[in-house]
Scaffold this active site. Sequence first.
Site, PDB file in Angstrom:
ATOM      1  N   CYS A   1      -1.639  -0.861   7.437  1.00  0.00           N
ATOM      2  CA  CYS A   1      -0.910   0.395   7.303  1.00  0.00           C
ATOM      3  C   CYS A   1      -0.976   1.207   8.589  1.00  0.00           C
ATOM      4  O   CYS A   1      -0.011   1.883   8.947  1.00  0.00           O
ATOM      5  CB  CYS A   1      -1.441   1.195   6.116  1.00  0.00           C
ATOM      6  SG  CYS A   1      -1.003   0.440   4.529  1.00  0.00           S
TER       7      CYS A   1
ATOM      8  N   GLU B   1       0.887   3.959   1.809  1.00  0.00           N
ATOM      9  CA  GLU B   1       1.379   4.438   3.099  1.00  0.00           C
ATOM     10  C   GLU B   1       2.628   3.677   3.521  1.00  0.00           C
ATOM     11  O   GLU B   1       3.623   4.263   3.953  1.00  0.00           O
ATOM     12  CB  GLU B   1       0.312   4.284   4.190  1.00  0.00           C
ATOM     13  CG  GLU B   1      -1.019   4.919   3.863  1.00  0.00           C
ATOM     14  CD  GLU B   1      -2.003   3.965   3.192  1.00  0.00           C
ATOM     15  OE1 GLU B   1      -1.671   3.393   2.127  1.00  0.00           O
ATOM     16  OE2 GLU B   1      -3.109   3.802   3.713  1.00  0.00           O
TER      17      GLU B   1
ATOM     18  N   CYS C   1      -5.694   1.219   5.811  1.00  0.00           N
ATOM     19  CA  CYS C   1      -6.198  -0.055   6.330  1.00  0.00           C
ATOM     20  C   CYS C   1      -5.535  -0.356   7.679  1.00  0.00           C
ATOM     21  O   CYS C   1      -4.641   0.366   8.122  1.00  0.00           O
ATOM     22  CB  CYS C   1      -5.899  -1.184   5.340  1.00  0.00           C
ATOM     23  SG  CYS C   1      -4.145  -1.646   5.257  1.00  0.00           S
TER      24      CYS C   1
ATOM     25  N   HIS D   1       0.826  -1.205   0.000  1.00  0.00           N
ATOM     26  CA  HIS D   1       0.000   0.000   0.000  1.00  0.00           C
ATOM     27  C   HIS D   1       0.862   1.258   0.000  1.00  0.00           C
ATOM     28  O   HIS D   1       2.023   1.245   0.425  1.00  0.00           O
ATOM     29  CB  HIS D   1      -0.934   0.003   1.196  1.00  0.00           C
ATOM     30  CG  HIS D   1      -2.038  -1.002   1.085  1.00  0.00           C
ATOM     31  ND1 HIS D   1      -2.978  -1.185   2.070  1.00  0.00           N
ATOM     32  CD2 HIS D   1      -2.368  -1.878   0.091  1.00  0.00           C
ATOM     33  CE1 HIS D   1      -3.836  -2.118   1.697  1.00  0.00           C
ATOM     34  NE2 HIS D   1      -3.480  -2.565   0.506  1.00  0.00           N
TER      35      HIS D   1
END
Length: 161
Positions: free
Chosen positions: A108, A81, A105, A79
């Site tokens: 993260c 992040e 999420c 992801h």
Amino acid sequence: MNVKRTDYISWDEYFMGVAVMSGMRSKDPNTQVGACIVSEDNKILSMGYNGFPAGCSDDDFPWNRDGDPLENKYFYTVHSELNAILNYRGGSLEGSKLYVSLFPCNECAKAIIQAGIQEIIYDSDKYANTPSVVASKRMLDASGVKYHKYERSGRKISMDL
């Protein structure tokens, strides 16, 4: 004569713009998410977008969303992040802010908390009621990480590149 300029963009517009543009680098045909980590004195520290790990070709790994877990993207995608956190080479991210185009999420959120990021400014929260985001907000609240939705100014910005 002192003339006050009003045509410049705000810090939030600038950093969210960087996050959104970073997301445009993603090869994911469904979801392009970008992130930008900023220091307390408004310096960009790192950026990231969702994609596969270095050395894992976009042509060899699946972008599917459904089917066999080994044949869809979820086991393989990093992801935005986490990519931004991992891309940072300068030491500590303690006290920094994260601008991200989609609310983080739970996985993260763990990395954000551990990295010492203190604030999240997000654009979309379209998965707000999913277990992943509910868990994310629970952890962020418990650890004192602030988060709030990016407030759009209504300004339209376009560029020819």
